[in-house]
Design an enzyme around this catalytic site. Structure first.
Site, PDB file in Angstrom:
ATOM      1  N   CYS A   1       0.867  -1.177   0.000  1.00  0.00           N
ATOM      2  CA  CYS A   1       0.000   0.000   0.000  1.00  0.00           C
ATOM      3  C   CYS A   1       0.905   1.228   0.000  1.00  0.00           C
ATOM      4  CB  CYS A   1      -0.855   0.016   1.261  1.00  0.00           C
ATOM      5  SG  CYS A   1      -1.799  -1.501   1.478  1.00  0.00           S
TER       6      CYS A   1
ATOM      7  N   ARG B   1       1.428   1.529  -6.072  1.00  0.00           N
ATOM      8  CA  ARG B   1       1.668   0.596  -4.970  1.00  0.00           C
ATOM      9  C   ARG B   1       0.410  -0.184  -4.583  1.00  0.00           C
ATOM     10  NH1 ARG B   1       6.449   1.859  -2.102  1.00  0.00           N
ATOM     11  NH2 ARG B   1       5.628   0.778  -0.297  1.00  0.00           N
TER      12      ARG B   1
ATOM     13  N   TRP C   1      -3.783  -1.945  -1.368  1.00  0.00           N
ATOM     14  CA  TRP C   1      -3.822  -3.220  -2.074  1.00  0.00           C
ATOM     15  C   TRP C   1      -4.334  -4.219  -1.043  1.00  0.00           C
ATOM     16  CZ3 TRP C   1      -0.710  -7.892  -1.798  1.00  0.00           C
ATOM     17  CH2 TRP C   1      -0.965  -8.778  -2.858  1.00  0.00           C
TER      18      TRP C   1
ATOM     19  N   ASN D   1       0.729   0.199   6.083  1.00  0.00           N
ATOM     20  CA  ASN D   1       1.193  -0.683   5.013  1.00  0.00           C
ATOM     21  C   ASN D   1       1.889  -1.854   5.692  1.00  0.00           C
ATOM     22  OD1 ASN D   1       2.266  -1.827   2.658  1.00  0.00           O
ATOM     23  ND2 ASN D   1       4.029  -0.455   2.643  1.00  0.00           N
ATOM     24  N   GLY D   2       1.411  -3.075   5.444  1.00  0.00           N
ATOM     25  CA  GLY D   2       2.004  -4.249   6.091  1.00  0.00           C
ATOM     26  C   GLY D   2       0.907  -5.162   6.595  1.00  0.00           C
TER      27      GLY D   2
ATOM     28  N   GLU E   1       9.388 -14.776 -19.354  1.00  0.00           N
ATOM     29  CA  GLU E   1       9.147 -13.355 -19.105  1.00  0.00           C
ATOM     30  C   GLU E   1       8.124 -12.800 -20.111  1.00  0.00           C
ATOM     31  OE1 GLU E   1       9.532 -11.447 -16.796  1.00  0.00           O
ATOM     32  OE2 GLU E   1       9.533  -9.419 -17.579  1.00  0.00           O
TER      33      GLU E   1
ATOM     34  N   LYS F   1       4.589 -11.111 -18.940  1.00  0.00           N
ATOM     35  CA  LYS F   1       4.194  -9.739 -19.317  1.00  0.00           C
ATOM     36  C   LYS F   1       2.804  -9.743 -19.933  1.00  0.00           C
ATOM     37  CE  LYS F   1       6.354  -7.759 -17.531  1.00  0.00           C
ATOM     38  NZ  LYS F   1       7.485  -8.151 -16.754  1.00  0.00           N
TER      39      LYS F   1
ATOM     40  N   GLU G   1       0.016 -10.477 -17.254  1.00  0.00           N
ATOM     41  CA  GLU G   1      -0.289  -9.544 -16.172  1.00  0.00           C
ATOM     42  C   GLU G   1      -0.946  -8.262 -16.622  1.00  0.00           C
ATOM     43  OE1 GLU G   1       3.010  -8.251 -13.721  1.00  0.00           O
ATOM     44  OE2 GLU G   1       4.347  -8.216 -15.415  1.00  0.00           O
TER      45      GLU G   1
ATOM     46  N   HIS H   1       6.120 -32.549 -24.740  1.00  0.00           N
ATOM     47  CA  HIS H   1       5.874 -33.441 -23.601  1.00  0.00           C
ATOM     48  C   HIS H   1       4.524 -33.167 -22.940  1.00  0.00           C
ATOM     49  CE1 HIS H   1       9.914 -35.089 -23.853  1.00  0.00           C
ATOM     50  NE2 HIS H   1      10.308 -33.856 -24.114  1.00  0.00           N
TER      51      HIS H   1
ATOM     52  N   LYS I   1       2.682  -2.997  -7.343  1.00  0.00           N
ATOM     53  CA  LYS I   1       4.058  -2.951  -7.846  1.00  0.00           C
ATOM     54  C   LYS I   1       4.988  -3.890  -7.090  1.00  0.00           C
ATOM     55  CE  LYS I   1       7.530  -1.601 -10.265  1.00  0.00           C
ATOM     56  NZ  LYS I   1       7.676  -2.397 -11.494  1.00  0.00           N
TER      57      LYS I   1
HETATM   58  O1  M6R Z   1      10.385  -5.803  -6.649  1.00  0.00           O
HETATM   59  P1  M6R Z   1      10.733  -7.205  -7.060  1.00  0.00           P
HETATM   60  O2  M6R Z   1      11.647  -7.227  -8.240  1.00  0.00           O
HETATM   61  O3  M6R Z   1      11.247  -8.038  -5.941  1.00  0.00           O
HETATM   62  O4  M6R Z   1       9.363  -7.833  -7.529  1.00  0.00           O
HETATM   63  C1  M6R Z   1       9.270  -9.186  -7.880  1.00  0.00           C
HETATM   64  C2  M6R Z   1       7.968  -9.465  -8.600  1.00  0.00           C
HETATM   65  O5  M6R Z   1       6.878  -9.202  -7.771  1.00  0.00           O
HETATM   66  C3  M6R Z   1       7.847  -8.611  -9.880  1.00  0.00           C
HETATM   67  O6  M6R Z   1       8.899  -8.823 -10.741  1.00  0.00           O
HETATM   68  C4  M6R Z   1       6.520  -8.935 -10.604  1.00  0.00           C
HETATM   69  O7  M6R Z   1       6.560 -10.235 -11.085  1.00  0.00           O
HETATM   70  C5  M6R Z   1       6.272  -7.928 -11.711  1.00  0.00           C
HETATM   71  N1  M6R Z   1       4.929  -7.444 -11.646  1.00  0.00           N
HETATM   72  C6  M6R Z   1       6.460  -8.487 -13.068  1.00  0.00           C
HETATM   73  O8  M6R Z   1       6.208  -7.565 -14.068  1.00  0.00           O
END
Ligand code: M6R
Length: 610
Positions: free
Chosen positions: A2, A27, A75, A101-102, A483, A487, A490, A506, A605
């Protein structure tokens, strides 16, 4: 995670709080809320949805023009996305408002205790319990009540608290979640989860440490621990420019950050390659030169995109430095009783430096005696502070929830670390020089790919209605395939699977039907012929092949329906180019489907809960 912003000073707090909150919206964006004390009276407004909803709700409303206040963008963890569950949360006796936040882990036991003492709760959140507990302990001194409450809670928190009965006091505290106190020039203070909400007002700030409590008035501030022992935190200069956190003409931060990648790689490499001596210079690791030379094993741990970068790092460490290396989801490493032998290095890779799983894995590794290194972007973040040493990405703030330039930065740093260690072991100065020249050429090569963005957009739009995609690659580009799939998933909410191209037959080959888009990373390299065979397997079952191929490869046109070209590059560094068309594809797919690219549903994020 958050976002928190709080203000005390002589100005009207509302615009400062809302502007800061918009900068922290990445965030978390399930709901937003604000609390202001004006003329000794507390006003609170909470709204599900974006900060703009909250702004509209308090527009012209009386009670929100005071110069002390706090706000929050959420969040959701405990409790659904409702106005009641939004922050700030209040107590039921003294006009206390709190943002958090936490996670308060022992909230359930505390709630029972507080209910027995006659408190009534309005939400399902863990945070409301903390607000009530502070209220329960309040005897006319907010700082004391906060310290007392924090002695009772377990879990993670960054909090800001105000109380109607002390209309000139702001109390903040941190454990496990980041919190900065920005010190303005005119007796004003802006407290926030990160520098983005502070930098417009001041560059002087304190990074609170775990268990720090700060009491702020317009006359000054004092910092203590939760037992009221006075502390003297260091005031630091925020290394952040306002333009880095603005869109600068781009429609979305994600696109801006994709286009920033040449600059990011240049910044990341700057001063780290000694072309005269043929070696990589990493100041952050200098004190551990012996440990790097005698290392027997490296474990790279991370989550999400950072894990994909780590997987590429693993290939490089084994290939170039000849060290046994494994990668592991931090969330799994933490709980599976890992064996850490002597001379093991654990590297935590993270953009934010706050990912709870990665942080927990780091603690575990240190506990078991490993040398803990960090590959982190955010300076002063928890992982950066808790590792023994590390190398920063230097790619600047990444605001788009979908990570792009941080991935490139992570691969760049891991390449540098691999070469740095390799040079101490088996790599000659000439080999190192060759590789460094390849590294130097990467930014200009990324620029060439970015010039094709409109072509990549057109290709993407042909397939954007399809609900299932495959991403396939081999060797260094197997993680790139993962990756690419992440992308797309998400931000465009299309189901995508990434896998080693050879693995497809497989099982996943059963998914292929007429027109299924299969994105192959088919650049020239050791496994080119094998990838061609895999392409045939898809084509003969009706799949549509979109290939990422090396410039000058005309053969590929016979096999793929669509081709996106990348410049020629040595194999270990090829993911840094191959990923760029995949990032652009995901971006254009999300835009074509009408999604909010920078704020994809259900995500935040960084994930500061385990
Ligand atoms: O801040 P971090 O690099 O530790 O975050 C890790 C993942 O949460 C982050 O890479 C997440 O998968 C992204 N949303 C991918 O785009």
């Amino acid at each position: 995670m958050c976002g928190i912003v709080a203000y005390i000073g002589s100005k009207v707090a509302r615009p400062i709080l809302l502007e800061g909150l918009k900068r922290l919206e990445y965030r978390g964006y399930d709901s937003a809320g604000i609390a202001i004390i004006q003329n000794g009276h507390l006003s609170v407004q909470k709204k599900i949805g974006r900060v703009a909803n909250l702004e509209a709700a308090i527009e012209g409303k009386p009670g929100f023009d005071g110069s002390l206040g706090l706000c929050h963008t959420r969040w959701a963890t405990h409790g659904g996305v409702t106005d009641f569950n939004a922050h700030p949360h209040t107590d039921d006796r003294h006009g206390i408002a709190l943002v958090h936040n936490g996670i308060i882990e022992n909230y359930s036991a505390l709630k029972t205790y507080l209910q027995e003492r006659g408190h009534t709760f309005n939400s399902q959140t863990d945070t409301e319990v903390l607000a009530m507990l502070i209220g329960e302990l309040y005897e006319g001194d907010l700082e004391k009540a906060v310290q007392g409450a924090l002695r009772e809670v377990t879990g993670a928190y960054a909090i800001a608290v105000i109380c109607e009965k002390e209309p000139d006091v702001l109390v903040c505290a941190r454990k496990g979640s980041p919190l900065l106190v920005g010190i303005g020039s005119e007796n004003e203070y802006v407290v926030a989860s990160d520098g983005a909400a502070i930098i417009a007002h001041t560059a002087r700030a304190i990074h609170l440490d775990d268990y720090n409590v700060v009491k702020i008035t317009r006359e000054g501030f004092r910092t203590t621990d939760i037992h009221n022992t006075a502390l003297s935190p260091k005031v630091q200069q925020l290394e952040l420019e306002l333009e880095q956190i603005e869109l600068g003409g781009f429609q979305h931060f994600m696109l801006k950050e994709i286009f920033e990648q040449p600059k990011s790689v240049r910044a990341c490499l700057g001063g780290r390659m000694d072309m005269r001596e043929g070696r990589v210079v990493l100041g952050g690791l200098a004190a551990f030169a012996k440990d790097l030379t005698k290392a027997k094993r490296v474990i790279l741990t991370a989550q999400g995109t950072a894990l994909h970068a780590a997987m590429i790092g693993r290939y490089m460490l084994e290939d170039l430095a000849k060290i046994t290396c494994t990668t592991e989801y931090a969330s799994e490493f933490r709980y599976r009783n890992p064996v850490i032998e002597e001379n093991t290095i654990v590297v935590a890779v993270s953009q934010s430096g706050e990912t709870a799983d990665t942080l927990a894995a780091l603690h575990e590794a240190k506990e078991r005696g490993a040398l803990a290194l960090g590959v982190v972007n955010v300076v002063g973040s928890s992982i950066a502070r808790e590792t023994d040493a590390g190398v920063y990405l230097r790619v600047g703030p990444e605001i788009g929830v979908a990570s792009t330039k941080a991935f490139i930065g992570q691969v760049t740093v891991l390449s540098l670390i691999s070469m740095h260690i390799a040079r101490k072991r088996f790599m000659s100065a000439d080999q190192c020089l060759d590789m460094m020249r390849e590294m130097e050429a990467i930014p200009a090569k990324i620029e060439r790919i970015l010039e094709q963005s409109q072509r990549i957009k057109r290709i993407t739009e042909k397939y954007v209605e399809r609900e299932n995609w495959l991403f396939l690659g081999r060797g260094y580009n197997y993680p790139t395939a993962l990756e690419g799939a992440l992308k797309l998933k998400e931000i465009s909410y299309i189901h995508a699977e990434g896998m080693p191209a050879a693995e497809m037959k497989h099982g996943p080959i059963a998914l292929i039907n007429e027109g299924l888009p299969a994105v192959f990373i088919a650049n020239k390299g050791r496994q080119y012929e094998k990838v061609m065979s895999n392409i045939q397997e898809v084509r003969s079952r009706g799949g549509h092949v979109i290939a990422v191929a090396t410039e000058g490869d005309t053969e590929i046109n016979k096999h793929a329906q669509d081709v996106m070209y990348i410049p020629e590059v040595c194999e270990p560094l090829s993911p840094m180019l191959a990923v760029v068309p995949l990032q652009l594809m995901a971006y254009y797919a999300a835009v074509a489907r009408g999604h909010d690219v920078d704020k994809p549903r259900n995500l935040a994020k960084s994930v500061t809960v385990e």
